[in-house]
Design a protein around this motif. Sequence first.
Motif, PDB file in Angstrom:
ATOM      1  N   THR A  45       0.804  -1.216   0.000  1.00  0.00           N
ATOM      2  CA  THR A  45       0.000   0.000   0.000  1.00  0.00           C
ATOM      3  C   THR A  45       0.838   1.268   0.000  1.00  0.00           C
ATOM      4  OG1 THR A  45      -1.778   1.110   1.196  1.00  0.00           O
ATOM      5  CG2 THR A  45      -0.121   0.047   2.514  1.00  0.00           C
ATOM      6  N   HIS A  46       2.105   1.146   0.387  1.00  0.00           N
ATOM      7  CA  HIS A  46       2.936   2.329   0.588  1.00  0.00           C
ATOM      8  C   HIS A  46       3.760   2.731  -0.630  1.00  0.00           C
ATOM      9  CE1 HIS A  46       1.765   2.509   4.732  1.00  0.00           C
ATOM     10  NE2 HIS A  46       2.049   1.239   4.865  1.00  0.00           N
ATOM     11  N   TRP A  47       3.436   2.149  -1.775  1.00  0.00           N
ATOM     12  CA  TRP A  47       4.164   2.551  -2.986  1.00  0.00           C
ATOM     13  C   TRP A  47       3.200   2.677  -4.141  1.00  0.00           C
ATOM     14  CZ3 TRP A  47       8.456  -0.541  -5.993  1.00  0.00           C
ATOM     15  CH2 TRP A  47       9.174   0.350  -6.807  1.00  0.00           C
ATOM     16  N   PHE A 207     -16.559  -1.698  -3.977  1.00  0.00           N
ATOM     17  CA  PHE A 207     -16.739  -1.671  -2.520  1.00  0.00           C
ATOM     18  C   PHE A 207     -17.108  -0.300  -1.980  1.00  0.00           C
ATOM     19  CE2 PHE A 207     -12.396  -0.192  -2.770  1.00  0.00           C
ATOM     20  CZ  PHE A 207     -12.173   0.548  -1.613  1.00  0.00           C
ATOM     21  N   MET A 208     -16.761   0.758  -2.671  1.00  0.00           N
ATOM     22  CA  MET A 208     -17.071   2.089  -2.160  1.00  0.00           C
ATOM     23  C   MET A 208     -18.566   2.388  -2.186  1.00  0.00           C
ATOM     24  SD  MET A 208     -14.472   3.538  -0.832  1.00  0.00           S
ATOM     25  CE  MET A 208     -14.944   5.256  -0.699  1.00  0.00           C
ATOM     26  N   PRO A 214     -17.841   2.652   3.957  1.00  0.00           N
ATOM     27  CA  PRO A 214     -16.541   2.582   3.283  1.00  0.00           C
ATOM     28  C   PRO A 214     -15.672   3.810   3.524  1.00  0.00           C
ATOM     29  CG  PRO A 214     -18.281   3.056   1.699  1.00  0.00           C
ATOM     30  CD  PRO A 214     -18.953   2.714   2.997  1.00  0.00           C
ATOM     31  N   GLN A 215     -16.304   4.998   3.628  1.00  0.00           N
ATOM     32  CA  GLN A 215     -15.503   6.204   3.847  1.00  0.00           C
ATOM     33  C   GLN A 215     -14.874   6.228   5.233  1.00  0.00           C
ATOM     34  OE1 GLN A 215     -18.626   6.284   2.585  1.00  0.00           O
ATOM     35  NE2 GLN A 215     -18.321   7.032   0.493  1.00  0.00           N
ATOM     36  N   THR A 221      -8.212   5.004  -0.133  1.00  0.00           N
ATOM     37  CA  THR A 221      -8.388   3.564  -0.333  1.00  0.00           C
ATOM     38  C   THR A 221      -7.086   2.793  -0.529  1.00  0.00           C
ATOM     39  OG1 THR A 221      -8.693   3.842  -2.716  1.00  0.00           O
ATOM     40  CG2 THR A 221     -10.666   3.937  -1.316  1.00  0.00           C
ATOM     41  N   GLU A 222      -5.937   3.432  -0.302  1.00  0.00           N
ATOM     42  CA  GLU A 222      -4.677   2.753  -0.622  1.00  0.00           C
ATOM     43  C   GLU A 222      -4.432   1.494   0.208  1.00  0.00           C
ATOM     44  OE1 GLU A 222      -3.626   5.060   2.948  1.00  0.00           O
ATOM     45  OE2 GLU A 222      -4.834   5.477   1.170  1.00  0.00           O
TER      46      GLU A 222
END
Length: 259
Positions: A45-47, A207-208, A214-215, A221-222
């Motif tokens: 998730t961090h890239w 999914f949103m 979801p929010q 959303t990363e």
Amino acid sequence: MSAKMPAIFLSHGAPPLADDETWTRELAEWSAKLPRPQSILMVSTHWEDEPPAIGATTTVPLTYDFYGFRAHYYHVRYEAPAARQLAAEVRRLIASTGAQTHDAPTRGLDHGAYVPLKEMYPDADIPVVQISMPSLDPQTLFDVGRTLAPLRDDGVLIVGSGFTTHNLRAISFDRPADARAPEWSVEFDDWARRAIESSDIDGLLDFMTKAPAPQMAHPRTEHFAPLFVALGASIDSVQRESTVDGFWYGLSKRSFQFA
């Protein structure tokens, strides 16, 4: 001949999660049940980088992509062997779709990659490559996963590393790590489990609008996004199961295996 590897999505946590004895035991027990990978492809998730970037193609220092933690978290080492053959195959597969990649040879594994790997494969003796997420769009990432799926036949463990719920502003680190999770986290976690176990791919990609709260679960959303690479890489799988559950400071650390 290499065993066909599953694809997995794991909730990796912040660096202090490595101090949680329950989580570290769960990851160690999980990896012990997996076939031994020939190599590992990490999607963290961090890239985020577009077109997809390929990093850690040589053994370089880790990327300590976090701030404000105690000093010892910046001295962790994980010197996995370079996976040049895997990097070349990733380039070839992505190029076959008409898309491009670029190399980031000096970017070491970030904490979304090395924190869980240190618990799953502590000897750091399996070659590892990390690839960036070119987008946060679920369908785009799902398609990336489908493109990379043939790697599983060559003994490559494809790992999407994120967090099933992630809203640091809506939780309190003043409470115990095992305190009751907020309802938005519980509801989203349960929905994600049911959607994955029932193979509701369309619902997951949307999914949103389909998931509860979801929010709140993902203001950005990363942390859910790597799931879609793992799902795409395992679209032909007949088994989708939850392997780790529970909450850490209210965040769902649920993880999944697709085989």
